[in-house]
Design a protein around this motif. Structure first.
Motif, short mmCIF file in Angstrom:
data_model
loop_
_atom_site.label_atom_id
_atom_site.label_comp_id
_atom_site.label_asym_id
_atom_site.label_seq_id
_atom_site.Cartn_x
_atom_site.Cartn_y
_atom_site.Cartn_z
N VAL A 153 17.46 52.40 61.29
CA VAL A 153 18.65 52.78 62.07
C VAL A 153 19.41 51.53 62.49
O VAL A 153 20.64 51.45 62.35
CB VAL A 153 18.25 53.61 63.31
N MET A 154 18.69 50.54 63.01
CA MET A 154 19.34 49.30 63.46
C MET A 154 19.95 48.55 62.29
O MET A 154 21.06 48.00 62.39
CB MET A 154 18.32 48.41 64.18
N ALA A 155 19.25 48.52 61.14
CA ALA A 155 19.77 47.81 59.97
C ALA A 155 21.03 48.50 59.44
O ALA A 155 22.02 47.83 59.09
CB ALA A 155 18.69 47.76 58.88
N MET A 156 21.02 49.84 59.39
CA MET A 156 22.19 50.57 58.90
C MET A 156 23.35 50.48 59.89
O MET A 156 24.51 50.45 59.49
CB MET A 156 21.81 52.03 58.65
N GLN A 157 23.03 50.43 61.19
CA GLN A 157 24.08 50.26 62.19
C GLN A 157 24.77 48.91 62.01
O GLN A 157 26.00 48.80 62.05
CB GLN A 157 23.49 50.35 63.60
N SER A 158 23.96 47.86 61.79
CA SER A 158 24.51 46.52 61.57
C SER A 158 25.35 46.49 60.31
O SER A 158 26.46 45.92 60.28
CB SER A 158 23.38 45.51 61.49
#
Length: 294
Positions: free
Chosen positions: A252-257
């Motif tokens: 989730v954090m990687a895709m948000q970034s």
């Protein structure tokens, strides 16, 4: 300098990437919440097992079990949890770094000659651990039928297999290393001893002695022998589920970034496209005016 056509193509490509990363973020978020719900469903069973063990610890009895046997450590089995899929940032790299630190700590505690057997869970972690195979007394074993998505009977069979190996003396200690789930933005690597079950294993996993007076039927030792494997199984279920939740949180954090970066790049390309288009229009107007003057 890029042409209008090239910029338009790049804008379309980045816009598509933005949509893909946004969709992947939503999918991973849904999977993470599903894993969180699984953790909550596991809690009543685990709390009950911990309560029974806590009550047994106050009994005036000596407990014995093959899973409690502490012996000189010549071989350590480490179950290291990672992911089967990518696109989760530095998730697997962070776990692998923690694994190297843990191996170094074990070698300091038990000697440089201590044999280390790794059980990587997840294709990405297996690939990372393969570089350690047959180096400095380390062997890597593939666990057939077990991956980062395993649950239910698969986890129970794997836990039973580890208990059997320890009881038969094939290994002297079993540790597991995984990414503990705290929140969508906070995960921490955790290394714990699973076997032999010692006081620290029980206390680290929430077992607290209960001093209420109890009558045990048939007897405390028989109950302890039945409950201890359940405790180990509940710990394994928790670790597998936390690993899934942590993996999805990292994704989730990687895709948000990635989504944020795509939006910034899209804004820059759109600005450049508008400037170039305005420049082209201005040039055409100047050509028209120049023709009228002539």
């Amino acid at each position: 300098m890029a042409t209008l056509r090239e910029l338009k193509t790049r804008i379309g490509s980045v816009a598509s990437s933005e949509k893909i990363t946004g969709a992947m973020k939503m999918i991973s978020s849904a999977k993470m919440h599903k894993a969180e719900m699984s953790l909550r469903r596991l809690q009543p069973f685990r709390r009950q097992v911990e309560s029974i063990i806590g009550t047994l610890l106050t009994a005036d009895a000596e407990f014995s079990s093959p899973l409690l046997e502490e012996r000189p450590v010549a071989k350590v089995t480490i179950v290291v949890f990672g992911s089967d899929d990518g696109l989760c940032g530095a998730y697997n790299n962070n776990i692998f770094k923690a694994l190297l630190e843990h191996i170094g700590h074990l070698r300091e505690s038990f000697g440089r000659d201590t044999a280390i057997e790794l059980y990587p869970i997840g294709k990405k972690m297996l690939k990372a651990c393969e570089k350690l195979h047959h180096s400095d007394g380390i062997t890597v074993t593939t666990v057939e039928g077990v991956d980062s998505k395993t649950s239910g009977d698969g986890v129970r069979d794997f836990a039973d297999s580890l208990c059997r190996q320890f009881a038969e003396g094939e290994t002297d200690r079993v540790d597991f290393l995984y990414m503990g789930f705290h929140s969508v933005s906070r995960q921490r690597t955790s290394a714990e001893q699973l076997l032999p079950v010692v006081a620290s294993t029980l206390s680290d996993n929430g077992v607290v002695a209960d001093v209420r007076p109890c009558i045990f039927e048939p007897d405390a030792q028989t109950i302890f022998e039945s409950v201890l494997p359940m405790f180990i199984m509940s710990v394994m279920h928790d670790v597998f589920t936390e690993n899934r939740a942590s993996e999805q949180a990292a994704r989730v954090m990687a895709m948000q970034s990635a989504n944020d970066n795509a939006k910034k790049l899209l804004e820059q390309l759109q600005l450049e496209y508008n400037k170039l288009r305005q420049q082209s229009i201005t040039t055409e107007l100047l050509d028209i005016l120049g023709g009228q003057v002539r």
